[in-house]
Enzyme design. Sequence first.
Site, mmCIF file in Angstrom:
data_model
loop_
_atom_site.group_PDB
_atom_site.id
_atom_site.type_symbol
_atom_site.label_atom_id
_atom_site.label_comp_id
_atom_site.label_asym_id
_atom_site.label_seq_id
_atom_site.Cartn_x
_atom_site.Cartn_y
_atom_site.Cartn_z
ATOM 1 N N TYR A 1 -83.895 23.041 -27.346
ATOM 2 C CA TYR A 1 -84.471 21.704 -27.166
ATOM 3 C C TYR A 1 -84.039 20.744 -28.293
ATOM 4 O O TYR A 1 -83.338 21.141 -29.212
ATOM 5 C CB TYR A 1 -85.992 21.803 -27.030
ATOM 6 C CG TYR A 1 -86.397 22.482 -25.730
ATOM 7 C CD1 TYR A 1 -85.851 22.086 -24.518
ATOM 8 C CD2 TYR A 1 -87.308 23.532 -25.720
ATOM 9 C CE1 TYR A 1 -86.195 22.707 -23.330
ATOM 10 C CE2 TYR A 1 -87.671 24.165 -24.516
ATOM 11 C CZ TYR A 1 -87.099 23.745 -23.331
ATOM 12 O OH TYR A 1 -87.439 24.358 -22.153
ATOM 13 N N ARG B 1 -91.763 25.551 -35.212
ATOM 14 C CA ARG B 1 -91.086 26.708 -34.628
ATOM 15 C C ARG B 1 -89.586 26.495 -34.790
ATOM 16 O O ARG B 1 -88.994 25.596 -34.184
ATOM 17 C CB ARG B 1 -91.456 26.885 -33.159
ATOM 18 C CG ARG B 1 -90.867 28.179 -32.619
ATOM 19 C CD ARG B 1 -91.494 28.657 -31.345
ATOM 20 N NE ARG B 1 -91.949 30.038 -31.510
ATOM 21 C CZ ARG B 1 -92.098 30.910 -30.532
ATOM 22 N NH1 ARG B 1 -91.849 30.558 -29.292
ATOM 23 N NH2 ARG B 1 -92.508 32.128 -30.769
ATOM 24 N N GLY C 1 -96.538 37.817 -27.256
ATOM 25 C CA GLY C 1 -96.392 36.972 -26.077
ATOM 26 C C GLY C 1 -96.528 37.710 -24.763
ATOM 27 O O GLY C 1 -97.606 37.777 -24.169
HETATM 28 C C1 LIG Z 1 -93.031 32.864 -19.583
HETATM 29 C C2 LIG Z 1 -92.654 32.448 -20.972
HETATM 30 C C3 LIG Z 1 -92.821 31.135 -21.360
HETATM 31 C C4 LIG Z 1 -92.473 30.737 -22.665
HETATM 32 N N1 LIG Z 1 -92.700 29.432 -23.045
HETATM 33 C C5 LIG Z 1 -92.458 29.066 -24.323
HETATM 34 C C6 LIG Z 1 -92.815 27.765 -24.781
HETATM 35 O O1 LIG Z 1 -93.417 26.965 -24.076
HETATM 36 N N2 LIG Z 1 -92.477 27.439 -26.060
HETATM 37 C C7 LIG Z 1 -91.859 28.337 -26.913
HETATM 38 O O2 LIG Z 1 -91.572 27.995 -28.069
HETATM 39 N N3 LIG Z 1 -91.562 29.590 -26.504
HETATM 40 C C8 LIG Z 1 -91.859 29.986 -25.259
HETATM 41 N N4 LIG Z 1 -91.641 31.279 -24.880
HETATM 42 C C9 LIG Z 1 -91.222 32.279 -25.885
HETATM 43 C C10 LIG Z 1 -92.455 33.016 -26.462
HETATM 44 O O3 LIG Z 1 -93.240 32.169 -27.255
HETATM 45 C C11 LIG Z 1 -92.037 34.230 -27.334
HETATM 46 O O4 LIG Z 1 -91.268 33.759 -28.399
HETATM 47 C C12 LIG Z 1 -91.241 35.250 -26.545
HETATM 48 O O5 LIG Z 1 -91.934 35.610 -25.362
HETATM 49 C C13 LIG Z 1 -90.970 36.508 -27.370
HETATM 50 O O6 LIG Z 1 -92.166 37.127 -27.765
HETATM 51 P P1 LIG Z 1 -92.727 38.453 -27.028
HETATM 52 O O7 LIG Z 1 -91.661 39.486 -27.125
HETATM 53 O O8 LIG Z 1 -93.978 38.796 -27.779
HETATM 54 O O9 LIG Z 1 -92.981 38.077 -25.592
HETATM 55 C C14 LIG Z 1 -91.946 31.691 -23.582
HETATM 56 C C15 LIG Z 1 -91.773 33.009 -23.178
HETATM 57 C C16 LIG Z 1 -92.127 33.393 -21.894
HETATM 58 C C17 LIG Z 1 -91.959 34.856 -21.509
#
Ligand SMILES: Cc1cc2nc3c(=O)[nH]c(=O)nc-3n(C[C@H](O)[C@H](O)[C@H](O)COP(=O)(O)O)c2cc1C
Length: 321
Positions: free
Chosen positions: A161, A209, A303
């Site tokens: 972004y 972030r 997440g």
């Molecule tokens: C469905 C989904 C939506 C996400 N939306 C965002 C978001 O809005 N902003 C962001 O910075 N990261 C977003 N992410 C990334 C998560 O914040 C996180 O960094 C990522 O899922 C890795 O962490 P995890 O392994 O614990 O899932 C998203 C991830 C997923 C799976």
Amino acid sequence: MIVGKFTLKNRLVLPPMASATSGEQDTVTDKMINYYSEMSKDIGLTIVEHSYISPEGKAHQGQLSISKEDDVEGLSKLANAIQKNGAKAIIQLSHAGSVTSESVTGYKSLGASKLADDKLTPDIVMTTKDIANVVNGFRLAAKRAMMAGFDGVELHSAHKYLLNQFYSPITNKRSDEYGGAIENRIRLHLEIIKSVREEIGKDKLILLRLGALDYMENGSLIEDAVCAAIAFEKAGVDILDVSGGLCGYMVKSKAHLQGYFSVETKEMKKHISIPVISTGGITNSDAAEKLINSDCADLIGIGRVMKKDPMWASKVLNKTH
Ligand SMILES: Cc1cc2nc3c(=O)[nH]c(=O)nc-3n(C[C@H](O)[C@H](O)[C@H](O)COP(=O)(O)O)c2cc1C
């Protein structure tokens, strides 16, 4: 854990995750409130999904909006539902830059530089006036977040972004004071941090972030991330939230690791004293504790595991997992 004036009840973070629950006009719905109410139980810090700060910065259909005064009423119900659980409530503020289209926003897309890559090149290369408008857009969005009662805001500079596009040497080819050396590539960030701080006052939280590394040829490197982290701390960022840059939230080759950005967060932590969130691939509480005890992180983002099982944090804290 204490951060500024805030005491977090534990070190667990719900990282921002687009929930696809916003309503018409991209507003908060009951479904969204219920979702966050369930997800933020037993979580210290909840970061609400990316919300667009201005119409031209909208990334996709159905994205949550914080771009107009009318959004405040729904957002305040959302902040309240999270805080009722004893979690601190943060909302992520974002501008999509070139990673959107006129069909989504109704506007030509903005970005740092023209690029050979069709997917990343903007319709319009931003002038200093466009940059000032974006700074003001973040400021106004932060104002709305405060009106809604959030404990702070997170500036989104990851996952391709706009702020990531200025940070990364792959997408920032500018020859003015916003391009070139890392000090220039984070100038926009520093202007936004200053403006948001003026708006929200010294007590509320600013998180950033950072898509620290691109993991791509000619992309951002750990040296850039360290330099940026030091500058962000100096500018008044309260918590650094580390993720991936142009690669997105995951690096394929590291996806199997618990805390797949932890080598990078450990290095960054050596140079700053503000808390660092490590998110990525963490699925078990022993691994989370190990990351904290080995100075890789201060806070742990969970997440997809929380999405799959919103009771995960409760189970872990009650040792029933
Ligand atoms: C469905 C989904 C939506 C996400 N939306 C965002 C978001 O809005 N902003 C962001 O910075 N990261 C977003 N992410 C990334 C998560 O914040 C996180 O960094 C990522 O899922 C890795 O962490 P995890 O392994 O614990 O899932 C998203 C991830 C997923 C799976």
